[in-house]
Structures are given as C-alpha cells and as structure tokens.
Motif scaffolding. Structure first.
Motif, PDB file in Angstrom:
ATOM      1  N   GLU A 110       0.850  -1.180  -0.113  1.00 12.92           N
ATOM      2  CA  GLU A 110      -0.006  -0.169   0.173  1.00 12.92           C
ATOM      3  C   GLU A 110       0.357   0.917   0.500  1.00 12.92           C
ATOM      4  OE1 GLU A 110      -2.949  -0.695  -0.396  1.00 12.92           O
ATOM      5  OE2 GLU A 110      -2.748  -2.843   0.552  1.00 12.92           O
TER       6      GLU A 110
ATOM      7  N   GLU B  57      10.316   3.245   4.774  1.00 17.84           N
ATOM      8  CA  GLU B  57      10.843   1.326   4.663  1.00 17.84           C
ATOM      9  C   GLU B  57      12.104   0.755   5.793  1.00 17.84           C
ATOM     10  OE1 GLU B  57       8.175  -1.484   4.251  1.00 17.84           O
ATOM     11  OE2 GLU B  57       9.657  -2.744   5.687  1.00 17.84           O
TER      12      GLU B  57
ATOM     13  N   MET C  43       4.127  -7.995   5.392  1.00 23.47           N
ATOM     14  CA  MET C  43       2.588  -9.248   5.014  1.00 23.47           C
ATOM     15  C   MET C  43       2.375  -9.125   3.439  1.00 23.47           C
ATOM     16  SD  MET C  43       2.640 -10.860   7.632  1.00 23.47           S
ATOM     17  CE  MET C  43       3.176 -10.420   9.519  1.00 23.47           C
ATOM     18  N   THR C  44       2.909  -8.423   2.646  1.00 26.73           N
ATOM     19  CA  THR C  44       2.441  -8.674   1.873  1.00 26.73           C
ATOM     20  C   THR C  44       2.956  -9.666   0.810  1.00 26.73           C
ATOM     21  OG1 THR C  44       2.636  -6.178   1.506  1.00 26.73           O
ATOM     22  CG2 THR C  44       3.362  -7.405  -0.897  1.00 26.73           C
TER      23      THR C  44
ATOM     24  N   SER D   2       1.229 -12.819   0.451  1.00 25.40           N
ATOM     25  CA  SER D   2      -0.424 -12.660   0.097  1.00 25.40           C
ATOM     26  C   SER D   2      -0.761 -13.770  -1.168  1.00 25.40           C
ATOM     27  CB  SER D   2      -0.504 -11.148  -0.293  1.00 25.40           C
ATOM     28  OG  SER D   2      -2.061 -11.077  -0.972  1.00 25.40           O
ATOM     29  N   SER D   3      -1.569 -14.295  -1.122  1.00 26.79           N
ATOM     30  CA  SER D   3      -2.378 -15.557  -1.948  1.00 26.79           C
ATOM     31  C   SER D   3      -2.987 -14.760  -2.945  1.00 26.79           C
ATOM     32  CB  SER D   3      -3.987 -16.008  -0.612  1.00 26.79           C
ATOM     33  OG  SER D   3      -4.052 -16.388   0.328  1.00 26.79           O
TER      34      SER D   3
ATOM     35  N   ILE E  19      -5.538 -13.140  -4.669  1.00 30.29           N
ATOM     36  CA  ILE E  19      -6.317 -13.061  -5.197  1.00 30.29           C
ATOM     37  C   ILE E  19      -6.771 -12.109  -5.595  1.00 30.29           C
ATOM     38  CG2 ILE E  19      -8.756 -13.773  -5.466  1.00 30.29           C
ATOM     39  CD1 ILE E  19      -7.588 -16.571  -4.152  1.00 30.29           C
TER      40      ILE E  19
ATOM     41  N   VAL F 100      11.424   4.135  11.223  1.00 27.35           N
ATOM     42  CA  VAL F 100      10.815   5.019  11.659  1.00 27.35           C
ATOM     43  C   VAL F 100      10.009   5.304  13.615  1.00 27.35           C
ATOM     44  CG1 VAL F 100       8.925   7.553  11.167  1.00 27.35           C
ATOM     45  CG2 VAL F 100       9.554   6.606   9.426  1.00 27.35           C
TER      46      VAL F 100
ATOM     47  N   PHE G 155      -5.160  -7.069  -1.218  1.00 25.51           N
ATOM     48  CA  PHE G 155      -3.736  -6.530  -2.593  1.00 25.51           C
ATOM     49  C   PHE G 155      -4.597  -6.046  -4.302  1.00 25.51           C
ATOM     50  CE2 PHE G 155      -3.172  -9.358  -6.531  1.00 25.51           C
ATOM     51  CZ  PHE G 155      -1.890  -8.565  -6.743  1.00 25.51           C
ATOM     52  N   LYS G 156      -6.092  -7.032  -4.355  1.00 21.71           N
ATOM     53  CA  LYS G 156      -6.639  -6.614  -5.519  1.00 21.71           C
ATOM     54  C   LYS G 156      -6.988  -4.384  -5.770  1.00 21.71           C
ATOM     55  CE  LYS G 156      -9.536  -9.142  -2.843  1.00 21.71           C
ATOM     56  NZ  LYS G 156      -9.349  -8.944  -2.728  1.00 21.71           N
TER      57      LYS G 156
HETATM   58  C1  LIG Z   1      -1.731 -14.687   4.039  1.00 22.58           C
HETATM   59  C2  LIG Z   1      -2.677 -13.714   3.686  1.00 22.58           C
HETATM   60  C3  LIG Z   1      -3.327 -13.999   2.071  1.00 22.58           C
HETATM   61  C4  LIG Z   1      -3.836 -12.525   1.905  1.00 22.58           C
HETATM   62  N1  LIG Z   1      -4.711 -13.209   0.626  1.00 22.58           N
HETATM   63  C5  LIG Z   1      -4.829 -11.896  -0.306  1.00 22.58           C
HETATM   64  C6  LIG Z   1      -5.425 -12.315  -1.686  1.00 22.58           C
HETATM   65  O1  LIG Z   1      -5.975 -12.980  -1.739  1.00 22.58           O
HETATM   66  N2  LIG Z   1      -5.839 -10.972  -1.983  1.00 22.58           N
HETATM   67  C7  LIG Z   1      -5.725 -10.069  -0.986  1.00 22.58           C
HETATM   68  O2  LIG Z   1      -6.855  -8.482  -1.369  1.00 22.58           O
HETATM   69  N3  LIG Z   1      -5.317  -9.223  -0.524  1.00 22.58           N
HETATM   70  C8  LIG Z   1      -5.042 -10.354   0.120  1.00 22.58           C
HETATM   71  N4  LIG Z   1      -3.994 -10.574   1.408  1.00 22.58           N
HETATM   72  C9  LIG Z   1      -4.717  -8.858   2.255  1.00 22.58           C
HETATM   73  C10 LIG Z   1      -2.864  -7.966   1.534  1.00 22.58           C
HETATM   74  O3  LIG Z   1      -2.113  -8.941   0.700  1.00 22.58           O
HETATM   75  C11 LIG Z   1      -2.603  -7.085   2.523  1.00 22.58           C
HETATM   76  O4  LIG Z   1      -3.179  -6.079   2.959  1.00 22.58           O
HETATM   77  C12 LIG Z   1      -1.240  -5.664   1.925  1.00 22.58           C
HETATM   78  O5  LIG Z   1      -0.321  -6.764   0.907  1.00 22.58           O
HETATM   79  C13 LIG Z   1      -0.884  -5.388   3.213  1.00 22.58           C
HETATM   80  O6  LIG Z   1       0.306  -4.467   1.990  1.00 22.58           O
HETATM   81  P1  LIG Z   1       0.403  -3.141   3.679  1.00 22.58           P
HETATM   82  O7  LIG Z   1       1.787  -2.198   2.261  1.00 22.58           O
HETATM   83  O8  LIG Z   1      -0.492  -2.870   4.234  1.00 22.58           O
HETATM   84  O9  LIG Z   1       0.644  -4.009   4.630  1.00 22.58           O
HETATM   85  P2  LIG Z   1       3.093  -4.711   4.196  1.00 22.58           P
HETATM   86  O10 LIG Z   1       3.206  -5.673   3.779  1.00 22.58           O
HETATM   87  O11 LIG Z   1       2.977  -5.254   6.027  1.00 22.58           O
HETATM   88  O12 LIG Z   1       3.720  -2.999   5.412  1.00 22.58           O
HETATM   89  C14 LIG Z   1       3.902  -2.579   6.041  1.00 22.58           C
HETATM   90  C15 LIG Z   1       5.272  -2.417   6.003  1.00 22.58           C
HETATM   91  O13 LIG Z   1       5.291  -1.591   7.148  1.00 22.58           O
HETATM   92  C16 LIG Z   1       6.631  -1.424   7.219  1.00 22.58           C
HETATM   93  N5  LIG Z   1       7.014  -0.800   8.276  1.00 22.58           N
HETATM   94  C17 LIG Z   1       6.292  -1.222   9.917  1.00 22.58           C
HETATM   95  N6  LIG Z   1       6.522  -0.035  10.785  1.00 22.58           N
HETATM   96  C18 LIG Z   1       7.813   0.394   9.946  1.00 22.58           C
HETATM   97  C19 LIG Z   1       8.211   1.716  10.800  1.00 22.58           C
HETATM   98  N7  LIG Z   1       8.369   2.378  12.488  1.00 22.58           N
HETATM   99  N8  LIG Z   1       9.277   2.476   9.669  1.00 22.58           N
HETATM  100  C20 LIG Z   1       9.543   1.894   8.680  1.00 22.58           C
HETATM  101  N9  LIG Z   1       8.933   1.062   8.294  1.00 22.58           N
HETATM  102  C21 LIG Z   1       7.681   0.233   8.799  1.00 22.58           C
HETATM  103  C22 LIG Z   1       6.617  -3.170   7.601  1.00 22.58           C
HETATM  104  O14 LIG Z   1       8.708  -3.662   7.392  1.00 22.58           O
HETATM  105  C23 LIG Z   1       5.947  -3.504   6.055  1.00 22.58           C
HETATM  106  O15 LIG Z   1       7.407  -3.650   4.814  1.00 22.58           O
HETATM  107  C24 LIG Z   1      -4.021 -11.372   1.954  1.00 22.58           C
HETATM  108  C25 LIG Z   1      -2.650 -11.039   3.340  1.00 22.58           C
HETATM  109  C26 LIG Z   1      -2.551 -12.319   3.922  1.00 22.58           C
HETATM  110  C27 LIG Z   1      -1.426 -11.812   4.922  1.00 22.58           C
END
Ligand SMILES: Cc1cc2nc3c(=O)[nH]c(=O)nc-3n(C[C@H](O)[C@H](O)[C@H](O)COP(=O)(O)OP(=O)(O)OC[C@H]3O[C@@H](n4cnc5c(N)ncnc54)[C@H](O)[C@@H]3O)c2cc1C
Length: 396
Positions: free
Chosen positions: A16, A36, A44-45, A48-49, A51, A174, A343-344
């Motif tokens: 995101e 980052e 958690m990215t 991700s599955s 979908i 951060v 993801f989507k």
């Molecule tokens: C098992 C699983 C299956 C999924 N399947 C699907 C699916 O099928 N379809 C779908 O649409 N979505 C799916 N999702 C959801 C989707 O993958 C997530 O919503 C998305 O990847 C999350 O992205 P993010 O950037 O919010 O979080 P993250 O990828 O977790 O990124 C957050 C980042 O912040 C960084 N960070 C944290 N604190 C700090 C700090 N203090 N300073 C600097 N950096 C920091 C971390 O290191 C991390 O890289 C799934 C998720 C999971 C876990």
C-alpha cells in the motif's frame, strides 16, 4: 543531527505504501520519501494469496477492485514488467441461503462497471471437473479475475516511483511522528535524524496500532494469524480458475508447478497474533481441517499431497475494511487495516491516497473517501456489505 525535507513521507514500503508512492509519482508529486525499515514488500505483502476478484457488496470496494484489475491487465504497458498477474478467471459458489444476495450483489457490481455474471454448475464442472459441486445452489463468475503476486506488484510500484524521482529508503525505520500542537510535521528515524514533511502517510499494516498509539491515535486494528497450505493434487489440473467456496468456506487457486494454494475463509475463530512472533507454518489441527475441506470439495484429486505451509497476519478493523483517511491529526493520512483483502484494490488505494494528499478528496465518484474515514468507528457507522452472506459476511 541532519534534517531532510520532503513534501510527503510514506512510512512503510509494503504494497500500500508503494502503491501510494507510484500514484503520487503519476500525479507529478515526486518530492516524496518512502521509509521502509526492512525491504520493499518484505512485510505481510510477501504472504499474500493475491486473489483478484471484484466480488464485493460494498460499491466502493467493487469499483476499487475493478480499477485494480485494469491496472493489473495493463501491467506490462504501465510498469514495463510482468507483475505476476494470471488471469485464470474467478468462480464463487454459494449455498441456497445466499443465492438471493449473490444475485443482488452481482447486479450491484455490474452497476459500478464490474464484468460478472451467473453461470451454472455444468459450466463450473467443465472448468473444475475434480470438484464436488452438489452442495452449491448458484455460482458467480468473473472471466477477468485470477490471482497476482503481491511482492512483485509492490516491487513494480516502487520501481516506477523511483524512476519518477521518488526516494525509496529501505532499511530506514521510523521511530515516531514529529507533531507540533495537533499537526504532524514529519518523522523521526531510528538513526536520530528527522524528515520534515507537509504530509505523512502511515502505511505500516499490522504494525500501525503500536506505531500511532504514542501520538494518541488509537487505530482499532487487531492482528490475526492466517494459515496457508500448499497441495499437489497428484495430476495436472490444467488451467483451473480461482475457486471461492462459500459453502465450506475455503478458497483455492492454482500456483506454480501444478500446486494448489488453500486458504480458509471461515473467519469465525480468530487467532490473535503478535506480528513479530507468530508460528510461520500451519498447525496440526489446521492441516486436519485442510485435508477435510479439500478432500470433501475435490474428491477427484488423483493423489493429493501437502507440499508446504506458512502463515501471515491480517490487520483487521472492526468492519473488516480499510482505513484510508486524513486525520485525526492534521497532515496525517492513515492507510492501514486492509483486513486480508488489500492486494486486489492496491492500485486504487494508491490513487485514493494520492487524491487525499493532493486534493483532500477522492477523484472517483464511485469511491467516496468518506467510506474509508477513520472516524467511522467512533461514530459507530461501519462500512458493511449491502448483501451479506450467511457465514461469510467479511471481505464481501
Ligand atoms: C496470508 C494472507 C493472504 C492474503 N490474501 C489476499 C488475497 O488473496 N487477495 C487480496 O486482495 N489481499 C490478500 N491479502 C491482503 C494483502 O496482501 C495485504 O492487505 C497487503 O499486502 C498489505 O500491504 P501493506 O502495505 O498494508 O502491509 P505490509 O506489506 O505489511 O507493509 C507494511 C510495511 O511497513 C513497514 N513498517 C512497519 N513499521 C515501520 C516503521 N516504524 N518504519 C518503517 N517501516 C515500517 C514494514 O516493514 C512493512 O514492510 C492477504 C494477506 C495475507 C497476510
């Protein structure tokens, strides 16, 4: 200690945060730093599955998924690389109690531009001959659905942002926000330096609650562990579509080397977890559940064998929908709480964040920014589906 300045700082280079950087770059806003603490997409990215479906009973989410799909389909043109999107199609099957709401949901999805239709059991049997379709009463179909690779997608967003001149700082933790009265003025880094900024976007996923709490901002996000099991069916299944089974509450999708990825969509029993200390493989009882669910739904698998398993964490809000919102402090944008379905919609999330940063409001009338406002929890005005499914209301 040195002080850097930027127009926008994005905390978190997951899917995101990277999408936000990409979308800001697309709008010509390039005085942006992404901080980052680890590596892009390494949170958690990477779990991700991936979908891709537009099947949502919340109009704004269906529209966001449709926008995401358009970007994934044109990825080669937009990013100049394969981001791992595989357009296998997406089928969703429901039992008798959910037929009426599924039909209403499909109609509402079409109204916001989603290409979806009802198909019958014979159509599904043609695509999934190994499945037992007897318990289903109706099926929805998205020919343009499928699955993607969230990690590759995050990399593509970040590379595109970097090419536009945006600074992507990996290994940059951060430690907190700089706040002057009620206004966020920048961030403090672990090395003691600061970056002052007009706007700070917090996209720290499952780590968002502890990150914002010291500033008096309580984001109601719980962390849930989700287990994934990989199965080899024992024979080549061909080009099967993603299958969302809302009778036994599971989803399966093809993966590389003929494997099938299994996820449980029964979200009734939650596994609250610490995102820095959770078991990264499936538990014995989850393996039993997998064998039971997959064995019952896919009796035609020739010689199924579990190949591996892992786990990730969802950042879950009370309504299972994200916060993409300005406030509650001035100069702050929160983009977190994607509740397992971020993801989507990620390309549309990036664009909405860019809209909020630049204009303070959404540029897409189908996606009102008010749907995702942080204050909805305190107002007890949750963002919920218009067409809930018995037993499977969340994320739809
Ligand atoms: C098992 C699983 C299956 C999924 N399947 C699907 C699916 O099928 N379809 C779908 O649409 N979505 C799916 N999702 C959801 C989707 O993958 C997530 O919503 C998305 O990847 C999350 O992205 P993010 O950037 O919010 O979080 P993250 O990828 O977790 O990124 C957050 C980042 O912040 C960084 N960070 C944290 N604190 C700090 C700090 N203090 N300073 C600097 N950096 C920091 C971390 O290191 C991390 O890289 C799934 C998720 C999971 C876990």
């Amino acid at each position: 200690m040195s002080t850097e300045t930027a127009s926008v700082v994005i905390v978190g280079g997951g899917l995101e945060g990277s999408a936000a950087a990409w979308a800001l770059g697309q709008r010509g806003i390039t005085d942006v730093v992404v901080c980052e603490r680890d590596t892009v997409g390494g949170g958690m990215t990477g779990k991700s599955s991936g979908i891709v479906r537009c099947h949502y009973g919340v109009g704004s989410l269906a529209a966001m998924a449709a926008t995401g799909l358009e970007v994934f389909e044109k990825a080669e043109e937009i990013f100049g690389s394969d981001i791992g999107f595989r357009q296998t199609g997406y089928v969703v099957g429901v039992g008798e109690p959910n037929v009426e709401n599924m039909r209403k949901s499909l109609a509402a999805q079409r109204a916001v531009g989603v290409q979806t239709e009802e198909i019958d059991a014979a159509d599904v049997a043609g695509m999934w001959p190994t499945a037992d379709l007897e318990p289903f009463a109706a099926f929805g179909w998205e020919e343009r659905g499928g699955y993607g690779d969230a990690y590759q997608t995050a990399q593509a967003f970040a590379a595109s942002a970097r090419a536009a001149g945006i600074r992507i700082r990996q290994g940059t933790s951060v430690t907190g926000l700089l706040v002057d009265a009620d206004r966020v003025t920048g961030v403090r880094l672990a090395d003691g330096t600061t970056i002052s900024a007009d706007t700070v976007v917090v996209a720290t996923g499952v780590w968002s609650r502890p990150f914002l709490a010291p500033h008096g901002v309580d984001v109601p996000i719980e962390v849930h562990r989700e287990q994934i099991v990989m199965i080899h069916p024992g024979a080549d299944l061909g080009d099967v579509p993603v299958f969302s089974d809302l009778v036994s509450l599971q989803y399966v999708r093809p993966d590389v080397r003929g494997e099938i990825l299994f996820g449980n969509s029964d979200l009734a029993a939650l596994d609250i977890a610490d995102p820095d200390d959770y078991r990264n493989r499936a538990d014995a009882d989850f393996i039993d559940l997998t064998v039971d669910k997959v064995g019952t739904r896919f009796p035609g698998f020739a010689d199924p064998a579990i190949t591996t398993s892992y786990a990730g964490c969802y950042d879950v809000t009370p309504d299972w929908n994200p916060i993409i919102s300005r406030g509650p402090l001035e100069g702050l944008v929160i983009a977190a709480g994607f509740s397992g379905h971020g993801f989507k919609i990620s390309p549309a999330v990036g664009r909405l964040i860019a809209d909020l940063v630049v204009d303070g409001r959404s540029s897409d009338p189908r996606i009102p920014e008010s749907d995702f406002r942080f204050s909805r929890f305190a107002e007890d005005d949750l963002l919920t589906t218009r067409f809930p499914y018995v037993g499977a209301g969340e994320m739809r």
